[in-house]
Scaffold this motif. Structure first.
Motif, mmCIF file in Angstrom:
data_model
loop_
_atom_site.group_PDB
_atom_site.id
_atom_site.type_symbol
_atom_site.label_atom_id
_atom_site.label_comp_id
_atom_site.label_asym_id
_atom_site.label_seq_id
_atom_site.Cartn_x
_atom_site.Cartn_y
_atom_site.Cartn_z
ATOM 1 N N LEU A 75 0.829 -1.199 0.000
ATOM 2 C CA LEU A 75 0.000 0.000 0.000
ATOM 3 C C LEU A 75 0.864 1.249 0.000
ATOM 4 C CD1 LEU A 75 -2.668 -1.073 2.655
ATOM 5 C CD2 LEU A 75 -2.915 -1.112 0.177
ATOM 6 N N PHE A 76 0.301 2.366 -0.440
ATOM 7 C CA PHE A 76 1.043 3.618 -0.445
ATOM 8 C C PHE A 76 1.338 4.091 0.976
ATOM 9 C CE2 PHE A 76 -3.116 5.221 0.442
ATOM 10 C CZ PHE A 76 -2.941 6.436 1.074
ATOM 11 N N LEU A 77 0.667 3.453 1.955
ATOM 12 C CA LEU A 77 0.875 3.830 3.346
ATOM 13 C C LEU A 77 2.183 3.276 3.898
ATOM 14 C CD1 LEU A 77 -2.749 3.118 4.600
ATOM 15 C CD2 LEU A 77 -1.788 5.281 3.847
ATOM 16 N N GLU A 78 2.908 2.549 3.109
ATOM 17 C CA GLU A 78 4.180 1.956 3.476
ATOM 18 C C GLU A 78 3.992 0.776 4.431
ATOM 19 O OE1 GLU A 78 7.035 5.084 4.561
ATOM 20 O OE2 GLU A 78 5.638 6.469 3.624
ATOM 21 N N ASP A 79 5.117 0.272 4.940
ATOM 22 C CA ASP A 79 5.076 -0.930 5.767
ATOM 23 C C ASP A 79 4.425 -0.647 7.125
ATOM 24 O OD1 ASP A 79 6.456 -2.029 3.708
ATOM 25 O OD2 ASP A 79 8.403 -2.006 4.711
ATOM 26 N N PHE A 80 3.764 -1.693 7.620
ATOM 27 C CA PHE A 80 3.287 -1.616 9.002
ATOM 28 C C PHE A 80 4.497 -1.860 9.893
ATOM 29 C CE2 PHE A 80 1.824 -3.619 12.922
ATOM 30 C CZ PHE A 80 0.888 -2.683 13.353
ATOM 31 N N SER A 81 4.779 -0.910 10.766
ATOM 32 C CA SER A 81 6.015 -0.997 11.538
ATOM 33 C C SER A 81 5.777 -0.574 12.984
ATOM 34 C CB SER A 81 7.078 -0.092 10.901
ATOM 35 O OG SER A 81 8.296 -0.183 11.587
ATOM 36 N N LEU A 82 6.362 -1.333 13.905
ATOM 37 C CA LEU A 82 6.340 -1.002 15.327
ATOM 38 C C LEU A 82 7.772 -0.790 15.784
ATOM 39 C CD1 LEU A 82 3.836 -3.729 16.645
ATOM 40 C CD2 LEU A 82 3.295 -1.388 15.953
ATOM 41 N N GLU A 109 5.456 2.871 14.370
ATOM 42 C CA GLU A 109 6.517 3.668 13.769
ATOM 43 C C GLU A 109 6.017 4.403 12.531
ATOM 44 O OE1 GLU A 109 10.300 5.272 12.816
ATOM 45 O OE2 GLU A 109 9.381 4.559 14.673
ATOM 46 N N ASN A 110 4.850 4.001 12.022
ATOM 47 C CA ASN A 110 4.253 4.620 10.847
ATOM 48 C C ASN A 110 3.189 5.609 11.317
ATOM 49 O OD1 ASN A 110 2.273 5.001 8.669
ATOM 50 N ND2 ASN A 110 3.488 3.514 7.538
ATOM 51 N N LEU A 111 3.340 6.879 10.960
ATOM 52 C CA LEU A 111 2.458 7.919 11.472
ATOM 53 C C LEU A 111 1.009 7.721 11.043
ATOM 54 C CD1 LEU A 111 2.178 10.479 13.107
ATOM 55 C CD2 LEU A 111 2.907 11.800 11.106
ATOM 56 N N PHE A 112 0.797 7.184 9.830
ATOM 57 C CA PHE A 112 -0.590 6.977 9.402
ATOM 58 C C PHE A 112 -1.255 5.877 10.217
ATOM 59 C CE2 PHE A 112 -4.082 5.349 6.864
ATOM 60 C CZ PHE A 112 -4.733 6.523 6.508
ATOM 61 N N TYR A 113 -0.520 4.801 10.498
ATOM 62 C CA TYR A 113 -1.094 3.752 11.338
ATOM 63 C C TYR A 113 -1.303 4.253 12.765
ATOM 64 C CZ TYR A 113 -0.432 0.397 7.569
ATOM 65 O OH TYR A 113 -0.512 -0.271 6.372
ATOM 66 N N SER A 114 -0.437 5.147 13.212
ATOM 67 C CA SER A 114 -0.659 5.791 14.513
ATOM 68 C C SER A 114 -1.995 6.524 14.521
ATOM 69 C CB SER A 114 0.471 6.784 14.823
ATOM 70 O OG SER A 114 1.664 6.131 15.124
ATOM 71 N N PHE A 115 -2.282 7.193 13.396
ATOM 72 C CA PHE A 115 -3.564 7.894 13.277
ATOM 73 C C PHE A 115 -4.736 6.918 13.355
ATOM 74 C CE2 PHE A 115 -6.990 8.959 10.274
ATOM 75 C CZ PHE A 115 -7.531 10.056 10.931
ATOM 76 N N LEU A 116 -4.607 5.758 12.707
ATOM 77 C CA LEU A 116 -5.688 4.768 12.761
ATOM 78 C C LEU A 116 -5.920 4.279 14.196
ATOM 79 C CD1 LEU A 116 -5.000 2.606 9.565
ATOM 80 C CD2 LEU A 116 -6.581 4.532 9.840
ATOM 81 N N MET A 123 7.030 7.116 7.870
ATOM 82 C CA MET A 123 7.816 6.572 8.967
ATOM 83 C C MET A 123 8.305 7.706 9.870
ATOM 84 S SD MET A 123 7.672 3.363 8.792
ATOM 85 C CE MET A 123 7.241 2.076 7.632
ATOM 86 N N ILE A 124 8.062 7.560 11.156
ATOM 87 C CA ILE A 124 8.379 8.644 12.083
ATOM 88 C C ILE A 124 9.878 8.937 12.087
ATOM 89 C CG2 ILE A 124 8.367 9.326 14.517
ATOM 90 C CD1 ILE A 124 5.725 7.818 14.812
ATOM 91 N N SER A 125 10.700 7.895 12.042
ATOM 92 C CA SER A 125 12.155 8.119 12.030
ATOM 93 C C SER A 125 12.579 8.917 10.791
ATOM 94 C CB SER A 125 12.892 6.775 12.076
ATOM 95 O OG SER A 125 12.480 5.939 11.009
ATOM 96 N N ASP A 126 11.971 8.636 9.642
ATOM 97 C CA ASP A 126 12.279 9.383 8.415
ATOM 98 C C ASP A 126 11.800 10.824 8.516
ATOM 99 O OD1 ASP A 126 13.374 7.091 7.319
ATOM 100 O OD2 ASP A 126 11.536 6.519 6.255
ATOM 101 N N ILE A 127 10.634 11.016 9.127
ATOM 102 C CA ILE A 127 10.093 12.369 9.287
ATOM 103 C C ILE A 127 11.003 13.194 10.199
ATOM 104 C CG2 ILE A 127 8.202 13.704 10.310
ATOM 105 C CD1 ILE A 127 6.308 11.476 9.345
ATOM 106 N N LEU A 128 11.462 12.594 11.297
ATOM 107 C CA LEU A 128 12.331 13.315 12.227
ATOM 108 C C LEU A 128 13.656 13.692 11.566
ATOM 109 C CD1 LEU A 128 11.757 11.265 15.519
ATOM 110 C CD2 LEU A 128 10.709 13.422 14.856
ATOM 111 N N LYS A 129 14.140 12.832 10.687
ATOM 112 C CA LYS A 129 15.392 13.124 9.994
ATOM 113 C C LYS A 129 15.196 14.143 8.870
ATOM 114 C CE LYS A 129 17.289 8.496 10.781
ATOM 115 N NZ LYS A 129 17.612 7.189 10.139
#
Length: 445
Positions: A66-73, A128-135, A190-196
């Protein structure tokens, strides 16, 4: 995947499995429902505690097309602490409910949503994925609505649930807007990518995202002017109040600000806005707590006020101080709410003007409540002292003297309404004419 990475998902999976199993259980088997909920609550608490033994760099990644990227914790200090708070206090609320909800109807719905709530909160902070955090963020809103409105034959409960749902959904819009803005300019959810990658985002664009995040946090963590839903959430069963106020949804907004503070703190509006939102919220809520006579409403305004301290600390750049107070607040507020539940169960009313004299009749509840109030007031030695004093010290060193003065006055007000509540409930004589009954060992522990 390794065992370590799979363990990251267990605090989400276990309560959700419990929720499904309870839903499939016969409604008439009350003891079985209580037992299933307790077992899965304890297992969730143990699963969260097991995260303490994992490296802070542990990441679970499940590929997705999906365009939402990988599900990541992922595991970090903040997410670990909040997962522990949600799971352990959620476990205690479930055990407390065994006696508090005895012979109540619709226990399936009650426990199913509690377990779903705990799992969703764990998902929110571990994602770790901001969109899944939103869900997960939205799932906590749905669960809170269902639990606040649990007594659906009570118009006040339904109204309180709808109010909480609508206001927190407005915050969800802010989070979604901010998330897509950051995704568009960093190329990743990805939150780590956003922070960087946030350093490359234009300041005006980052400002819009920051405003969205503040709006989201103010709605979720009940900050002025979006604070009004939390006191009205008191129509929920008291264990739910403890869960919402100490362990789950209200912490999500503070978590969001702390997690992304690093990319917004250089913006001119960020820190002053958070400081004054926190100051106004803490002070106004403390005034309202000082004049309320509903025991649960006093504690609700108290929660709003203490959340104001946390937002104030983040505005000062004190992320550690904020999260330290979040942890301490979760402990003493869960203690206060669960003790309040035992008091209400014993005397049959939430109205403090109809209480009194419980010090001699319920000495155990008196001692426990007093410990909770001492933590809330920030008295030396007790847990609230260490974090609240640290916040005030940070404010004196790095913040506005006016804001610091208001926060000191708020601390004095907190001590006042804590003492007032203790006096009205435990001292004098009973003003209701009803004889309080003892509470079960399950509620006392």
């Amino acid at each position: 995947m390794t065992i370590e990475t799979i363990l990251l998902a267990v605090p989400i999976i276990i309560p959700w499995l419990g929720s499904i199993l309870i839903t499939l259980t016969n409604e008439g088997k009350e003891r079985l429902i209580h037992s299933i909920a307790s077992v899965f609550g304890v297992l969730t608490g143990m699963a969260a505690i097991s995260l303490l033994f994992l490296p802070k760099t542990t990441i679970l990644q499940i590929p997705s097309d999906l365009f939402l990227e990988d599900f990541s914790l992922s595991l970090n200090t903040i997410s670990l602490m909040l997962a522990l708070v949600a799971s352990v206090i959620g476990c205690l609320a479930i055990i407390f409910s065994n006696a508090y909800m005895h012979k109540e109807k619709q226990l399936q719905r009650y426990y199913a949503f509690i377990l779903l709530f705990i799992g969703s909160m764990n998902g929110l902070v571990l994602s770790e994925n901001l969109f899944y955090s939103f869900l997960f963020w939205e799932m906590t809103a749905v669960c809170s609505y269902a639990l606040i409105s649990f007594y659906n034959d009570n118009p006040d409960a339904v109204r309180g649930g709808m109010k909480a749902f609508i206001i927190t959904q407005l915050g969800g819009v802010g989070l979604l807007v901010g998330a897509f803005i950051l995704k568009n300019h960093t190329g990743s959810f990805m939150i780590s990518d956003i922070l960087k990658g946030a350093a490359n985002v234009p300041a005006n664009i980052l400002t819009i995202a920051g405003i969205g995040f503040i709006f989201a946090a103010a709605a979720k963590s009940a900050q002025v002017p979006l604070h009004t839903w939390l006191p009205d959430a008191m129509e929920a069963p008291t264990p739910i109040s403890a869960l919402i106020h100490a362990a789950t949804m209200v912490n999500a907004g503070v978590y969001l600000l702390a997690r992304f503070n690093g990319i917004f703190e250089h913006l001119p509006f960020w820190q002053p806005t958070l400081v004054w939102i926190g100051v106004l919220t803490a002070f106004l809520a403390a005034i309202m707590a000082a004049v309320a006579f509903d025991l649960k409403r006093v504690l609700a305004y108290s929660t709003v006020s203490q959340l104001g301290y946390m937002v104030y600390a983040i505005g000062l750049g004190g992320v550690f101080e904020s999260q330290f107070h979040l942890l301490n607040h979760a402990i003493f507020k869960a203690l206060l709410f669960l003790t309040a539940g035992a008091i209400i169960h014993s005397v049959g009313t939430r109205e403090m003007r109809l209480m009194g004299g419980l010090r001699k009749k319920q000495p155990y509840l008196y001692v426990v409540f007093l410990i909770g109030v001492a933590g809330l007031a920030g008295l030396p030695i007790f847990n609230g002292f260490w974090s609240k004093d640290l916040i005030l010290e940070t404010g004196l060193e790095h913040g506005s003297l006016v804001a610091w003065t208001v926060m000191v006055l708020t601390a004095l007000l907190t001590a006042y309404y804590g003492a007032r509540t203790t006096y009205l409930v435990f001292f004098g004589h009973s003003r209701s004419g009803r004889e309080p009954h003892d509470v079960s060992i399950t509620m006392k522990t």
